[in-house]
Write an enzyme that holds these catalytic residues in place. Structure first.
Site, PDB file in Angstrom:
ATOM      1  N   TYR A 121     -14.786  -5.572   0.260  1.00 48.22           N
ATOM      2  CA  TYR A 121     -13.236  -6.016   0.337  1.00 48.22           C
ATOM      3  C   TYR A 121     -12.996  -4.836  -0.985  1.00 48.22           C
ATOM      4  O   TYR A 121     -13.688  -4.684  -2.453  1.00 48.22           O
ATOM      5  CB  TYR A 121     -13.053  -7.498  -0.424  1.00 48.22           C
ATOM      6  CG  TYR A 121     -12.117  -7.429  -1.058  1.00 48.22           C
ATOM      7  CD1 TYR A 121     -11.191  -7.500  -1.140  1.00 48.22           C
ATOM      8  CD2 TYR A 121     -12.753  -8.030  -2.588  1.00 48.22           C
ATOM      9  CE1 TYR A 121      -9.766  -8.205  -1.223  1.00 48.22           C
ATOM     10  CE2 TYR A 121     -11.278  -8.473  -3.490  1.00 48.22           C
ATOM     11  CZ  TYR A 121      -9.995  -8.569  -2.974  1.00 48.22           C
ATOM     12  OH  TYR A 121      -8.783  -8.586  -3.721  1.00 48.22           O
TER      13      TYR A 121
ATOM     14  N   ILE B 231      -6.420  12.820  -3.688  1.00 49.98           N
ATOM     15  CA  ILE B 231      -7.850  12.031  -4.624  1.00 49.98           C
ATOM     16  C   ILE B 231      -7.530  11.007  -4.119  1.00 49.98           C
ATOM     17  O   ILE B 231      -9.131  10.430  -3.641  1.00 49.98           O
ATOM     18  CB  ILE B 231      -7.584  11.978  -6.050  1.00 49.98           C
ATOM     19  CG1 ILE B 231      -7.551  13.302  -6.573  1.00 49.98           C
ATOM     20  CG2 ILE B 231      -8.721  11.770  -6.885  1.00 49.98           C
ATOM     21  CD1 ILE B 231      -8.192  14.402  -6.598  1.00 49.98           C
TER      22      ILE B 231
ATOM     23  N   HIS C 247      -6.480  -6.639  -0.558  1.00 46.57           N
ATOM     24  CA  HIS C 247      -5.022  -7.487  -1.268  1.00 46.57           C
ATOM     25  C   HIS C 247      -4.117  -6.186  -2.185  1.00 46.57           C
ATOM     26  O   HIS C 247      -4.057  -5.422  -2.817  1.00 46.57           O
ATOM     27  CB  HIS C 247      -5.027  -8.591  -2.216  1.00 46.57           C
ATOM     28  CG  HIS C 247      -6.011 -10.135  -1.035  1.00 46.57           C
ATOM     29  ND1 HIS C 247      -7.071 -10.444  -1.741  1.00 46.57           N
ATOM     30  CD2 HIS C 247      -6.081 -10.003   0.095  1.00 46.57           C
ATOM     31  CE1 HIS C 247      -7.570 -11.112  -1.239  1.00 46.57           C
ATOM     32  NE2 HIS C 247      -6.966 -11.371   0.111  1.00 46.57           N
TER      33      HIS C 247
HETATM   34  C1  LIG Z   1      -6.521  -3.033  -2.998  1.00 48.54           C
HETATM   35  C2  LIG Z   1      -5.294  -1.486  -4.042  1.00 48.54           C
HETATM   36  O1  LIG Z   1      -6.399  -1.272  -5.233  1.00 48.54           O
HETATM   37  S1  LIG Z   1      -4.004  -1.968  -3.739  1.00 48.54           S
HETATM   38  C3  LIG Z   1      -3.463  -0.843  -5.226  1.00 48.54           C
HETATM   39  C4  LIG Z   1      -2.849   0.212  -4.861  1.00 48.54           C
HETATM   40  N1  LIG Z   1      -3.806   0.964  -6.572  1.00 48.54           N
HETATM   41  C5  LIG Z   1      -2.528   1.002  -7.295  1.00 48.54           C
HETATM   42  O2  LIG Z   1      -1.291   0.150  -6.545  1.00 48.54           O
HETATM   43  C6  LIG Z   1      -2.054   1.647  -8.262  1.00 48.54           C
HETATM   44  C7  LIG Z   1      -1.356   2.832  -8.405  1.00 48.54           C
HETATM   45  N2  LIG Z   1      -1.335   4.259  -7.126  1.00 48.54           N
HETATM   46  C8  LIG Z   1      -2.431   5.002  -7.244  1.00 48.54           C
HETATM   47  O3  LIG Z   1      -2.877   4.911  -7.975  1.00 48.54           O
HETATM   48  C9  LIG Z   1      -1.499   6.189  -5.888  1.00 48.54           C
HETATM   49  O4  LIG Z   1      -0.492   6.172  -5.601  1.00 48.54           O
HETATM   50  C10 LIG Z   1      -2.277   5.676  -4.997  1.00 48.54           C
HETATM   51  C11 LIG Z   1      -3.954   5.190  -5.105  1.00 48.54           C
HETATM   52  C12 LIG Z   1      -1.882   4.076  -3.951  1.00 48.54           C
HETATM   53  C13 LIG Z   1      -2.392   6.359  -3.838  1.00 48.54           C
HETATM   54  O5  LIG Z   1      -3.243   7.871  -4.472  1.00 48.54           O
HETATM   55  P1  LIG Z   1      -2.996   9.442  -4.363  1.00 48.54           P
HETATM   56  O6  LIG Z   1      -4.244  10.075  -4.405  1.00 48.54           O
HETATM   57  O7  LIG Z   1      -1.260   9.380  -4.953  1.00 48.54           O
HETATM   58  O8  LIG Z   1      -3.257   9.384  -3.007  1.00 48.54           O
HETATM   59  P2  LIG Z   1      -3.517  10.777  -1.891  1.00 48.54           P
HETATM   60  O9  LIG Z   1      -2.685  12.030  -2.425  1.00 48.54           O
HETATM   61  O10 LIG Z   1      -4.887  10.659  -1.312  1.00 48.54           O
HETATM   62  O11 LIG Z   1      -1.767  10.389  -0.452  1.00 48.54           O
HETATM   63  C14 LIG Z   1      -1.160   9.529  -0.806  1.00 48.54           C
HETATM   64  C15 LIG Z   1      -0.061  10.772  -0.237  1.00 48.54           C
HETATM   65  O12 LIG Z   1       0.787  11.597  -0.923  1.00 48.54           O
HETATM   66  C16 LIG Z   1       0.259  12.574   0.344  1.00 48.54           C
HETATM   67  N3  LIG Z   1      -0.471  14.099  -0.207  1.00 48.54           N
HETATM   68  C17 LIG Z   1      -1.264  14.528  -0.135  1.00 48.54           C
HETATM   69  N4  LIG Z   1      -1.516  15.776  -0.954  1.00 48.54           N
HETATM   70  C18 LIG Z   1      -0.547  16.347  -1.236  1.00 48.54           C
HETATM   71  C19 LIG Z   1       0.601  17.296  -1.665  1.00 48.54           C
HETATM   72  N5  LIG Z   1      -0.462  18.457  -1.534  1.00 48.54           N
HETATM   73  N6  LIG Z   1       1.834  17.563  -1.189  1.00 48.54           N
HETATM   74  C20 LIG Z   1       2.482  16.790  -0.316  1.00 48.54           C
HETATM   75  N7  LIG Z   1       1.620  15.184  -0.321  1.00 48.54           N
HETATM   76  C21 LIG Z   1       0.556  15.215  -0.335  1.00 48.54           C
HETATM   77  C22 LIG Z   1      -0.794  12.289   1.540  1.00 48.54           C
HETATM   78  O13 LIG Z   1      -0.299  12.817   2.394  1.00 48.54           O
HETATM   79  C23 LIG Z   1      -0.061  10.852   1.453  1.00 48.54           C
HETATM   80  O14 LIG Z   1       1.066  10.352   2.191  1.00 48.54           O
HETATM   81  P3  LIG Z   1       0.692   8.916   2.773  1.00 48.54           P
HETATM   82  O15 LIG Z   1       0.158   8.101   2.307  1.00 48.54           O
HETATM   83  O16 LIG Z   1       2.004   9.157   3.508  1.00 48.54           O
HETATM   84  O17 LIG Z   1      -0.004   9.635   4.538  1.00 48.54           O
END
Ligand SMILES: CC(=O)SCCNC(=O)CCNC(=O)[C@H](O)C(C)(C)COP(=O)(O)OP(=O)(O)OC[C@H]1O[C@@H](n2cnc3c(N)ncnc32)[C@H](O)[C@@H]1OP(=O)(O)O
Length: 248
Positions: free
Chosen positions: A107, A122, A148
């Site tokens: 989970y 990241i 969730h």
């Molecule tokens: C169970 C739970 O935790 S649910 C709650 C989830 N967490 C949250 O809501 C907290 C707030 N949000 C966040 O912290 C972030 O937005 C997260 C965790 C959802 C994503 O984290 P990120 O580090 O931005 O993710 P990551 O970079 O690996 O991927 C995100 C997107 O960026 C894209 N990406 C990665 N590197 C690049 C880049 N250099 N240029 C452009 N896009 C990029 C990825 O392809 C991905 O796109 P996709 O999802 O369409 O494939």
């Protein structure tokens, strides 16, 4: 794509590459408690009790992995591995009923990245590390990873869907955010040959494939063929007997 967009994209990829080169992964420790609490308060609209922070930073039953950049925590994933028997009611039907109650599931309690470091891969790095651990030899009894998420968290939903997680169920009023009920989803990814319970569609398609195998329309033809074969065998055994008589 315009030239400007291509340049921006390549710049962003270069930036991601140089950030990722300096990112290190390590497990959380009790000293991280305050920093983790600050980050989670920033990222999530849900309040967690202090005991929760103590647990995820010190109890080894949690897989709590942090991504650090120049020693500063910029992202983390927290996951708990538990048995099917310990699933909450709303997730009770995550696995097909033939999996024993000692089968494990993972989970994901939380996954978050510091705003300035988002879209640089990241969260993908953290999730990939978790998944490679969960699919390693020692975790073969773990058949599903689930989580969730608020229905309104489009970014997280698209992140998980992009990584092959699928909706398991819709959870109306699952969260209470600032005193208001909010809907959620549970998402799941089956690993190590894990399977969901059969849906009505699975039953229909199974019956269909059984019928195709049995070919009920071809049944009279099959019976005819069987009778023919039986008669042939009886006749040929009769002629062998007579041949045998002749030889003697
Ligand atoms: C169970 C739970 O935790 S649910 C709650 C989830 N967490 C949250 O809501 C907290 C707030 N949000 C966040 O912290 C972030 O937005 C997260 C965790 C959802 C994503 O984290 P990120 O580090 O931005 O993710 P990551 O970079 O690996 O991927 C995100 C997107 O960026 C894209 N990406 C990665 N590197 C690049 C880049 N250099 N240029 C452009 N896009 C990029 C990825 O392809 C991905 O796109 P996709 O999802 O369409 O494939």
């Amino acid at each position: 794509m315009t030239d400007e967009e291509i340049t921006h994209d390549s710049m962003s990829q270069l930036q991601s590459f140089s950030i990722q080169r300096e990112v290190q992964l390590r497990f959380l420790s009790p000293q991280d408690l305050e920093e983790v609490k600050r980050l989670c308060t920033e990222w999530f609209p849900i309040e967690y009790p202090d005991a929760w922070y103590q647990e995820i930073t010190s109890n080894p039953k949690f897989y709590s992995l942090a991504a650090t950049y120049h020693s500063r925590i910029i992202g983390l994933v927290v996951c708990e591995i538990k048995t099917k028997a310990k699933l909450n009611n709303e997730d009770g039907d995550l696995l097909a009923p033939y999996f024993a109650s000692s089968t494990q599931v993972a989970y994901i309690l939380s996954l978050g990245v510091v705003v300035d470091f988002r879209k640089h891969g990241i969260a993908s790095l953290l999730l990939d590390s978790l998944l490679s651990y969960l699919t390693s030899k020692e975790c073969q009894n773990c058949k599903a990873v689930y989580l969730h998420v608020l229905c309104s968290n489009i970014v997280a939903i698209s992140f998980y869907e992009g990584r092959n997680f699928v909706v398991h169920s819709y959870l109306p009023y699952y969260y209470t955010i600032q005193g208001k009920p909010k809907d959620g989803y549970s998402y799941v990814l089956y690993i190590n040959d894990g399977k969901p319970p059969w849906s009505i569609l699975d039953y229909i398609s199974h019956c269909g494939s059984l019928l195709t195998k049995l070919q009920p329309c071809a049944l009279p033809r099959q019976i005819m063929r069987m009778v023919q074969r039986l008669v042939c065998r009886m006749l040929s055994s009769g002629s062998t007997d007579s041949n045998a008589n002749y030889t003697y």
